[in-house]
Design an enzyme around this catalytic site. Structure first.
Site, PDB file in Angstrom:
ATOM      1  N   LYS A  48       0.869  -1.247  -0.030  1.00  0.00           N
ATOM      2  CA  LYS A  48       0.109   0.039   0.104  1.00  0.00           C
ATOM      3  C   LYS A  48       0.970   1.264  -0.088  1.00  0.00           C
ATOM      4  O   LYS A  48       0.472   2.325  -0.726  1.00  0.00           O
ATOM      5  CB  LYS A  48      -0.956   0.053   1.171  1.00  0.00           C
ATOM      6  CG  LYS A  48      -1.895   1.148   1.133  1.00  0.00           C
ATOM      7  CD  LYS A  48      -3.142   0.919   2.173  1.00  0.00           C
ATOM      8  CE  LYS A  48      -2.614   1.107   3.478  1.00  0.00           C
ATOM      9  NZ  LYS A  48      -3.837   1.520   4.391  1.00  0.00           N
ATOM     10  N   SER A  49       1.981   1.263   0.544  1.00  0.00           N
ATOM     11  CA  SER A  49       2.732   2.456   0.832  1.00  0.00           C
ATOM     12  C   SER A  49       3.576   2.612  -0.561  1.00  0.00           C
ATOM     13  O   SER A  49       3.547   3.936  -1.023  1.00  0.00           O
ATOM     14  CB  SER A  49       3.934   2.368   1.936  1.00  0.00           C
ATOM     15  OG  SER A  49       3.330   2.097   3.047  1.00  0.00           O
ATOM     16  N   ARG A 149      -8.238  11.699  12.699  1.00  0.00           N
ATOM     17  CA  ARG A 149      -6.622  11.716  12.847  1.00  0.00           C
ATOM     18  C   ARG A 149      -5.890  13.018  12.722  1.00  0.00           C
ATOM     19  O   ARG A 149      -6.346  13.927  12.026  1.00  0.00           O
ATOM     20  CB  ARG A 149      -6.242  10.644  11.978  1.00  0.00           C
ATOM     21  CG  ARG A 149      -6.451   9.194  12.588  1.00  0.00           C
ATOM     22  CD  ARG A 149      -6.960   8.368  11.653  1.00  0.00           C
ATOM     23  NE  ARG A 149      -5.886   7.938  10.370  1.00  0.00           N
ATOM     24  CZ  ARG A 149      -6.366   7.271   9.492  1.00  0.00           C
ATOM     25  NH1 ARG A 149      -7.592   6.841   9.440  1.00  0.00           N
ATOM     26  NH2 ARG A 149      -5.484   7.297   8.395  1.00  0.00           N
ATOM     27  N   SER A 194       8.849   9.310  11.879  1.00  0.00           N
ATOM     28  CA  SER A 194       7.560   9.108  10.894  1.00  0.00           C
ATOM     29  C   SER A 194       8.032   9.171   9.625  1.00  0.00           C
ATOM     30  O   SER A 194       8.519   9.995   9.050  1.00  0.00           O
ATOM     31  CB  SER A 194       6.521  10.397  11.544  1.00  0.00           C
ATOM     32  OG  SER A 194       5.669  10.257  10.520  1.00  0.00           O
ATOM     33  N   ASP A 347       3.022  -1.020  11.996  1.00  0.00           N
ATOM     34  CA  ASP A 347       1.461  -1.352  11.213  1.00  0.00           C
ATOM     35  C   ASP A 347       1.119  -2.656  11.820  1.00  0.00           C
ATOM     36  O   ASP A 347       0.106  -3.224  11.842  1.00  0.00           O
ATOM     37  CB  ASP A 347       1.166  -1.341   9.894  1.00  0.00           C
ATOM     38  CG  ASP A 347       1.287   0.184   9.432  1.00  0.00           C
ATOM     39  OD1 ASP A 347       0.683   1.166  10.259  1.00  0.00           O
ATOM     40  OD2 ASP A 347       1.394   0.636   8.486  1.00  0.00           O
ATOM     41  N   LYS A 374      -2.958   6.020  14.738  1.00  0.00           N
ATOM     42  CA  LYS A 374      -3.198   5.379  13.555  1.00  0.00           C
ATOM     43  C   LYS A 374      -4.716   5.680  13.079  1.00  0.00           C
ATOM     44  O   LYS A 374      -5.405   6.366  13.499  1.00  0.00           O
ATOM     45  CB  LYS A 374      -2.670   3.848  13.736  1.00  0.00           C
ATOM     46  CG  LYS A 374      -1.169   4.001  13.767  1.00  0.00           C
ATOM     47  CD  LYS A 374      -0.689   3.999  12.164  1.00  0.00           C
ATOM     48  CE  LYS A 374       0.836   3.802  12.207  1.00  0.00           C
ATOM     49  NZ  LYS A 374       1.288   4.183  11.004  1.00  0.00           N
ATOM     50  N   ARG A 378      -4.695   2.545  17.998  1.00  0.00           N
ATOM     51  CA  ARG A 378      -4.425   1.207  17.953  1.00  0.00           C
ATOM     52  C   ARG A 378      -3.975   0.748  19.174  1.00  0.00           C
ATOM     53  O   ARG A 378      -4.009  -0.411  19.469  1.00  0.00           O
ATOM     54  CB  ARG A 378      -3.522   0.788  16.877  1.00  0.00           C
ATOM     55  CG  ARG A 378      -4.223   0.793  15.551  1.00  0.00           C
ATOM     56  CD  ARG A 378      -3.223   0.319  14.515  1.00  0.00           C
ATOM     57  NE  ARG A 378      -3.916   0.261  13.222  1.00  0.00           N
ATOM     58  CZ  ARG A 378      -3.518   0.503  11.955  1.00  0.00           C
ATOM     59  NH1 ARG A 378      -2.245   0.351  12.225  1.00  0.00           N
ATOM     60  NH2 ARG A 378      -3.950   0.352  10.759  1.00  0.00           N
TER      61      ARG A 378
END
Length: 466
Positions: A48-49, A149, A194, A347, A374, A378
């Site tokens: 996905k990234s 978020r 990050s 993740d 997240k 989470r």
């Protein structure tokens, strides 16, 4: 700008050839203990990234890029729709195969509608860097989860380019951005590791004259740096004495279209991997999984726990290492995971917590504060998932402790997923080994990252049935 146009949901329906609106109702799932081993060979969806980045970079490159293996989950299709709204030509030519060309760096057009980023914090934060460095006004929104978020951690550094931001309290979406056609280059030290913030700053630096410099305290996933080089940008990376890295990008490069092969997503592979480790007698192979060392902390941790996880057929595709994983059921034991490993597996902590719940002994995951921002909180949600099913946990500061049951997870609980796809999939794996059935409130949004997850797991013998 005007509201209206196709929503991201409508764009997704069009991409998939759907003629009717999808149901808005939840899709609960009740998972019972597996009665037979999981077996077979499979491929997981594209990373996905990398898929988000492939669409964005291809839209900023000169020429036509062909992408194969693109994840066609809802989040990535929202990114494709956003890049079209900014002037790119992004056309689906077959399953996972796309042709993309765009106006190039500094040439994006002002969108005439709000950009709907669906559920993807990655896409929203990365695209903020592009929008802040173009002379236009744009507005981003997302689904209910994304709108909760915080975006302030990208707003603050990007404001130093000269861009202006207007958002709800706490920097939450919807967010309006007024970018500059001639942005200032940035020299920014990340206060917290990050990859999303680092990437947003580097993307803003593409249209800034001079050098953009980012220092990160701990090495985070480097897909942005790899893809910048793949398209022809000059990027240098050096290590700091403290264990971090400094990334320097030469601004206004001539990005030239190059084809991309998206590897299988290691974060998606995590779910069948852990399921196969926990269900007795299981033996599976997952082909073509991305092995970027800044993404494979879970594999290292599972091996530390005693997992039989072998890698073969290692190769490089599109600038990223790839290989095949052979996974066999294993008796796991508790471990302590150091904080410095967190960025390489951030993740994967919910599904790792499921593995720890089934293991013998106590596991401690150190420095997992990033989990609080997240798709849901989470950290709190993972604790709730386990405790609802009889597994003891403890949170001490930014550390999570899981008290393993040595193969005797009680189960019997209802898991509240908070629209978080990874929590839903983690709960489904827990149900395969719990003594009593595990109920999941909703699985509808799993498609945001892993289209067809339940069906694929059923080909291995999971026996999921709504």
């Amino acid at each position: 700008m005007r509201p209206g146009g196709l929503t991201c949901t409508a764009q997704r329906r069009n991409e998939r050839g759907m003629t009717h609106a999808p149901s808005s109702s939840a899709r609960p799932l009740r998972v019972v203990r597996a009665t037979a081993p999981l077996t077979g060979t499979l491929r997981v969806p594209g990373d996905k990234s990398i898929s988000h980045r492939a669409l964005m970079f291809a839209s900023l490159a000169r020429g036509e890029t062909r992408i194969s293996g693109l994840l066609e989950g809802e989040d990535v299709l929202c990114t494709a729709a956003a890049m079209r709204a900014l002037g790119a030509d992004a056309v689906r030519e077959g399953a996972g195969c796309w042709r993309v060309s765009g106006p190039g760096i500094g040439q994006l057009r002002e969108p005439d509608t709000v950009l709907d980023m669906g559920n993807s914090g990655t896409a929203a934060r990365l695209l903020s860097g592009i929008l802040a460095s173009h002379g236009m006004t744009s507005v981003m929104t997302g689904d209910a989860s994304l709108r909760r978020r915080p975006m302030k951690r990208v707003m603050d550094p990007l404001a130093q380019t000269g861009a202006t931001f207007l958002a709800r309290e706490g920097g939450r979406l919807p967010m309006a951005i007024r970018g500059l056609a001639d942005p200032h280059p940035l020299d920014y030290r990340l206060p917290v590791a990050s990859a999303q913030v680092k990437s947003a700053v580097l993307l803003a630096g593409l249209n800034a004259a001079g050098q953009t410099r980012v220092e990160e305290p701990v090495a985070t996933r480097d897909h942005t740096e790899n893809m910048l080089r793949h398209f022809g940008a000059t990027v240098t990376v050096t290590s700091t004495p403290q264990g971090g890295r400094v990334i320097v990008l030469e601004g206004r490069p001539d990005l030239v279209a190059r084809d991309i092969v998206v590897p299988g997503d290691p974060s998606s592979a995590a779910f069948p991997i852990v399921a196969a480790l926990l269900v007795p007698g299981s033996d599976i192979v997952i082909e073509g999984v991305g092995l970027n060392p800044l993404r494979t902390g879970l594999f290292t941790t599972l091996r530390d726990m005693g997992a039989q996880l072998e890698i073969s057929g290692e190769r490089v595709e599109g600038g990223e290492p790839v290989g095949d994983l052979h996974v066999r059921a294993s008796a796991l034991h508790g471990v302590t995971v150091p904080a410095e490993r967190a960025p390489s597996m951030i993740d994967e902590y919910p599904i790792l917590a499921v593995a720890a719940a089934q293991a013998a002994g106590v596991s401690r995951f150190c420095g997992v504060e990033e989990l609080r921002v997240k798709e849901s909180d989470r950290l709190a949600a993972t604790v709730a998932l386990l405790e609802a099913n009889g597994v003891q946990t403890r949170v001490e500061g930014d550390d999570l402790m899981v008290f393993g049951t040595a193969g005797a997870v009680p189960g019997g609980g209802l898991v509240q997923t908070h629209m978080d796809h990874r929590l839903a999939m983690s709960a489904s794996v827990l149900g395969l080994v719990a003594q009593k059935p595990v109920a999941i409130d909703d699985t509808a949004f799993i498609d945001t990252s892993f289209p067809g997850y339940l069906d694929l797991m059923n080909t291995l013998g999971a026996g999921f049935s709504a």
